[in-house]
Motif scaffolding. Structure first.
Motif, PDB file in Angstrom:
ATOM      1  N   ARG A   7     -19.196  31.466 -13.674  1.00  0.00           N
ATOM      2  CA  ARG A   7     -20.043  32.649 -13.553  1.00  0.00           C
ATOM      3  C   ARG A   7     -19.458  33.549 -12.467  1.00  0.00           C
ATOM      4  O   ARG A   7     -18.935  33.059 -11.481  1.00  0.00           O
ATOM      5  N   SER A  11     -25.705  31.370 -10.402  1.00  0.00           N
ATOM      6  CA  SER A  11     -26.965  31.797 -11.011  1.00  0.00           C
ATOM      7  C   SER A  11     -28.146  31.439 -10.120  1.00  0.00           C
ATOM      8  O   SER A  11     -28.304  30.299  -9.700  1.00  0.00           O
ATOM      9  N   THR A 347     -25.188  25.835 -11.984  1.00  0.00           N
ATOM     10  CA  THR A 347     -25.386  26.998 -11.137  1.00  0.00           C
ATOM     11  C   THR A 347     -24.152  27.896 -11.136  1.00  0.00           C
ATOM     12  O   THR A 347     -24.253  29.112 -11.139  1.00  0.00           O
ATOM     13  N   ARG A 350     -21.078  28.441 -16.745  1.00  0.00           N
ATOM     14  CA  ARG A 350     -21.847  28.604 -17.971  1.00  0.00           C
ATOM     15  C   ARG A 350     -21.257  27.644 -19.001  1.00  0.00           C
ATOM     16  O   ARG A 350     -20.038  27.534 -19.097  1.00  0.00           O
TER      17      ARG A 350
END
Lengths: 359, 306, 356
Positions: A7, A11, A347, A350
């Motif tokens: 990511r 997240s 976290t 993905r």
């Protein structure tokens, strides 16, 4: 095929959801383990997670959570600063012992003087003891480039021997009939770290909360905090930004040593009461795990310390109430850590389903 | 005090035994770290190996099966570390510590019915007249097989790293996983193999304690040896023969301080007991002038991002 | 609440127990410092607790906690038991002394028994065993059986309990064999099999052929079995190491005491006590003497044991000098319990210093 995709930014939603998921997964697998051991899994899980907070005896357990969690948080906060910068102090246990020895020695030197300044001087002694012990790997690292992981770890064993020596020799209670162990500081009001024993409040709990705030401010609002983060993320860039690596090493080790020393002092002057051969019970090592569970973030560490304390307190209750072996609780804690660490993946990455491309 | 009562030949023979568990675990960890992975779970893998080996040896009556099971047990536990660090990309330090906690609990749980049981005895290498030679007889020719296995492993790891292509690849992965990946090496696969090897070695070291050195099973019987093994790898600056030297040095000081006590030397016990650790630190400081640094990717998480 | 208790009952295999019944039974708690399968100290307390439970059958409920660290965690463990309705709690390690006293203050109705300590209260009794009586017998055997005239002693921590054991061992080894020398190695742990094994090996390497251990594991015996030499069972009989290397053993016999004190709670006659019993009261047992020992030596050892048991002989009877040569006990004088309890000196002839 499942592939991981990093990511761009961790997240937020997942960073809140993963700990909950991990606890749930641990409950499922831990429950299976308890069932295999012939215990009622639902009751075991409830005894560990629910009873200490809301059960019949919660009035006793809740304060105990503070007692158990405070040293973990205090030490972990200090360690997290160094870990962020890639400075590995694995020997907090030794600094914790030295803080306790030095702080208790100050207090015992004043015995039985009744004065307001005894306890503050002990606090100073504790912090200095831990700081000095952490300075050994610090100075060796800066001066000779010696590996700090190894030196700080070796010094734990040295500190343990000093502890034995102190409880059998210098600090031995002169009225103890030759038995090992110092005087009990709980019988010496000027030297006690308790604020209210029934509420589980001692100065170590206060110090832990202060440390959390201090670390938060330092990391987010202060130049030193910026340097720490920069050094950890991009060591070369840090050097260009004018970070002095030697000074940073001494600062991080010094702070973590002093905080571990303080934790030791508050423990010996409060919950433990006296210097004994087996005074240390592994807080220094458990705090490393707490620091990582809290993702090296001050607030995260506070929560992680609370969770660890809960599994200790609840685990103890499950042992005596349900005759669960101590080892089963240890396995259970291990599982919890595994799930927390493993699910952290969500976290930062993905998960994507991807069909294999033909090259 | 009478230092002359310390027999140097017996001392060396004893220290080789005392050093073997540390040696086995450390040489395994050296390979792991050479591949760029920092596994702090050595203590957990050792104790798991100790109980797996003990249980298997007791159930089958064969110490050999015991050692095989110990290696398998250590490797099996290290598989958890593989899952965490290689697939879930978790932090190495925290995963290793969690592994130790888990291993200690798991071994105690498995070992509950093995307290007070005696394992089958392990045979010593019988070299007939060679064992009776003065001085070198007791040192070189009358140890048990595992002592020789430890030394052989050191030699094998040394040769592997220095002379073979596999060793070169392993080091490349440890120095720069991104570059190794770009060259087409399977970084994750190589690291998994290294971790499993480290787990197996730690398991063997643990079983040596429970099957030979003590020999019995008790909870937490490795009592911190795994941490010493970790320290040794750094101490040896990632060189196999220095691991051997370090293990013998550490084992030697440990045995010597007990001998000094038995001989009645008037040094306080605590100071004797802390001497192995202090001397390790001192030697380390002296050695840190050495520029042979840690593998550059040690403990860093690898994710192939394309 | 009822449901909770019921579930707990089911879980511990008392399917028929109802919440009401569980409340009436005396609940007896035990706190151990080590795991209950340590092969030594904690295991023996645990086995005695189980023997007590067996004795009373369904009339009592037993709760246990193992692996309790000393200090703050101990205080919580004891409080936890007291909160949950224990009537009598045995805290079985010296380090639980202050925690026991602290908890006892908060629960005046609960009775406490602390092993090997010296602090008592209205609801806290202490109990310990005169292991030095047993050490007299094993020391005597060691003196007789050594061929090299060198015997070794593995000390845990230099506390009075261990120093008494060393002195008693040496005095009686000397009686059996005037040429005997005693080497002491301190390992600074109660329980670390690898370290105990190394210490035993170090003693053997120095020519010692009989090793006495004051630590809890069977490691010394296992090493002696490999390397030759003799040893003794400690805390447990360790009969599996007989007839060689194990010559005999000192056994902790806590069960009779646990039964007696539990009975006192049931009868409502419990009062704080300070028990320090030895061979006579059955708290210290001497294991079967091995067939390795010649018959006449065995007879002498048994006679020594019998004379201690009958009270005719005290292991610390003058003339005895301290290590520095000053007189401790005159001819025929017997040591008083106060001096023994806090013993911090070696008797004449023991080499080395007590670590301070």
């Amino acid at each position: 095929m499942i592939v991981l995709e990093k990511r761009p930014q961790p997240s937020r939603a997942w960073s809140l959801a993963t700990p909950v998921l991990a606890v749930v997964a641990t409950m499922v697998f831990g429950g299976l383990l308890f069932a295999l051991l012939g215990k009622n899994p639902v009751e075991a899980i409830r005894t560990i997670f629910w009873d200490p907070l809301f059960g019949e005896f919660a009035f006793y357990y809740r304060p105990q959570l503070l007692v158990k969690g405070a040293p973990l948080v205090l030490i972990a906060i200090g360690l997290s600063l160094g870990f962020k910068a890639g400075i590995w102090n694995i020997g907090a246990e030794g600094q914790y012992i030295m803080g306790a020895i030095c702080g208790a020695a100050v207090g015992l030197a004043f015995y039985p003087l009744d004065a307001w300044y005894v306890f503050p001087l002990m606090v100073l002694g504790g912090a200095l003891g831990g700081w000095a012990w952490a300075m050994i790997p610090g100075i060796l690292k800066v001066r000779f480039g010696t590996n700090e992981i190894l030196v700080s770890l070796m010094l734990v064993y040295v500190a343990e021997q000093l502890l034995a020596s102190m409880s059998l020799g210098l600090l031995k209670n002169p009225e103890g009939f030759g038995f090992p162990g110092s005087r009990n500081l709980n019988d010496y009001p000027s030297a006690s770290s308790w604020i209210s024993q029934d509420l589980g409040m001692h100065w170590g709990v206060v110090a832990a909360f202060i440390a959390v705030i201090f670390a938060y401010v330092l990391l987010n609002r202060h130049m030193a905090g910026f340097h720490i983060r920069l050094t950890g993320d991009a060591p070369r860039a840090a050097r260009f930004a004018g970070v002095h690596p030697g000074r940073l090493i001494l600062f991080c080790l010094g702070v973590s040593g002093a905080l571990a020393g303080l934790a030791g002092l508050f423990e010996v002057a409060g919950p433990a009461g006296q210097i004994t051969i087996d005074f240390n019970t592994g807080y220094g090592f458990t705090a490393i795990i707490v620091a990582f569970l809290g993702r090296l973030h001050p607030v995260g560490i506070l929560l992680a310390g609370g969770l660890m304390a809960l599994t200790y307190i609840g685990g103890e209750a499950a042992q005596s109430q349900m005759a669960l072996p101590a080892a089963a609780i240890q396995v259970f804690q291990g599982m919890l850590l595994f799930f927390l660490l493993a699910l952290d993946l969500l976290t930062n990455y993905r998960l994507r389903l991807k069909t294999r491309e033909v090259a | 005090m009478d230092i002359s009562s310390i027999n140097p030949v017996l001392l060396i023979a004893s220290l080789m035994v005392a050093a073997t568990p540390i040696l086995l675990a450390a040489i395994g960890e050296l390979v792991v770290e050479k591949a760029g992975v920092l596994n702090l779970g050595v203590e957990g893998m050792m104790i798991t190996g100790a109980i797996a080996g003990f249980a298997a040896a007791v159930e089958t009556g064969s110490p050999f099966v015991g050692f095989v099971a110990a290696a398998a047990g250590g490797a099996a536990l290290s598989m958890l570390f593989v899952l965490l660090t290689q697939f879930a990309l978790a932090n190495h330090v925290a995963s290793g510590l969690a592994l130790t906690l888990f291993g200690l609990g798991l071994s105690a749980l498995i070992g509950q019915s093995y307290g007070g049981v005696k394992p089958p005895p392990i045979g010593k290498l019988d070299l007939g007249p060679l064992s009776d030679l003065p001085v070198i007889g007791p040192i070189l020719f009358s140890q048990d097989l595992v002592v020789y296995l430890g030394i052989a492993l050191v030699a094998a790891v040394w040769a592997l790293l220095k002379f073979t292509r596999a060793g070169l690849v392993l080091r490349a992965v440890g120095e720069s996983h991104d570059a190794a990946h770009a060259l087409g090496y399977k970084v994750v696969r190589i690291r998994i193999l290294a971790i499993l090897f480290g787990g197996a070695c730690a398991g063997l070291g643990g079983a040596y304690i429970s099957l030979v050195r003590v020999p019995q099973w008790t909870d937490g019987m490795t009592a911190g040896v795994g941490w010493i093994a970790l320290a040794l790898v750094v101490f040896a600056s990632w060189r196999p023969w220095r691991v051997l030297l370090g293990a013998y040095l550490f084992g030697g000081i440990t045995v010597l301080q007990l001998n000094l006590q038995a001989a009645g030397v008037a040094i306080p016990v605590e100071y004797l007991a802390m001497s192995p650790y202090i001397i390790t630190i001192v030697v380390l400081v002296i050695l840190s002038a050495d520029k042979n640094k840690a593998p550059a990717s040690l403990g860093r998480i690898f994710h192939a991002s394309q | 609440m009822k449901l909770t208790k019921l579930l707990a009952g089911v879980a511990i295999g008392l399917g028929l127990a109802t919440a009401g019944m569980a409340q009436d039974k005396p609940k007896i708690g035990f706190i151990y410092v080590g795991p209950v399968n340590d092969g030594g100290w904690s295991q023996h307390h645990h086995e005695a607790a189980m023997a007590m439970k067996e004795h009373f059958g369904d009339a009592v409920e037993v709760v246990e906690r193992e692996n309790v660290p000393e200090g703050a965690d101990a205080e919580r463990a004891i409080t936890d038991m007291a909160l949950k309705g224990a009537d009598l709690i045995f805290t079985t390690s010296f380090g639980f002394m202050d925690p026991t006293i602290n908890v006892a203050k908060k629960f005046p109705k609960v009775k406490f028994e602390h092993a090997t300590g010296y602090k008592t209260a209205d609801n806290v009794g202490v109990y310990s065993a005169r292991f030095y009586e047993g050490r007299a017998v094993t020391g005597f055997l060691a003196g007789k059986m050594t061929k090299t005239n060198k015997i070794g002693y593995i000390g845990s921590f230099p506390i009075p309990e261990v120093i008494r054991g060393i002195n008693s061992t040496f005095i009686h080894a000397k009686k059996a064999n005037p040429d005997v020398e005693l080497s002491v190695v301190w390992v600074n742990t109660w329980f670390d099999p690898a370290k105990e094994a190394d210490a035993t090996q170090a003693l053997i390497d120095q020519g010692v052929d009989v090793v006495l251990a004051h630590t809890d594991s069977t490691a010394p015996l296992a090493v002696l079995e490999k390397s030759g030499g003799y040893g003794f069972g400690q805390a447990a009989d360790m009969a599996e190491f007989g007839p060689k290397p194990r010559l005999s053993s000192i056994i902790d016999e806590w069960a009779p005491y646990y039964i007696a004190r539990t009975q006192a709670v049931i009868d409502g006659t419990w009062a704080s006590d300070n028990t320090w019993d030895g061979i006579a009261a059955g708290m210290v047992g001497i294991g079967e003497i091995s067939s390795e020992v010649p018959a006449e030596i065995k007879a002498e050892a048994e006679a020594l044991k019998a004379s201690i048991e009958s009270g005719e002989y005290h292991p610390f009877t003058g003339p005895l000098n301290k290590q520095d040569g000053s007189t401790w006990l005159a001819e025929g004088e017997v040591a008083d319990d106060g001096t023994l309890a806090g013993m911090n000196f070696y008797v004449e002839g023991v080499k080395g210093d007590i670590p301070q």
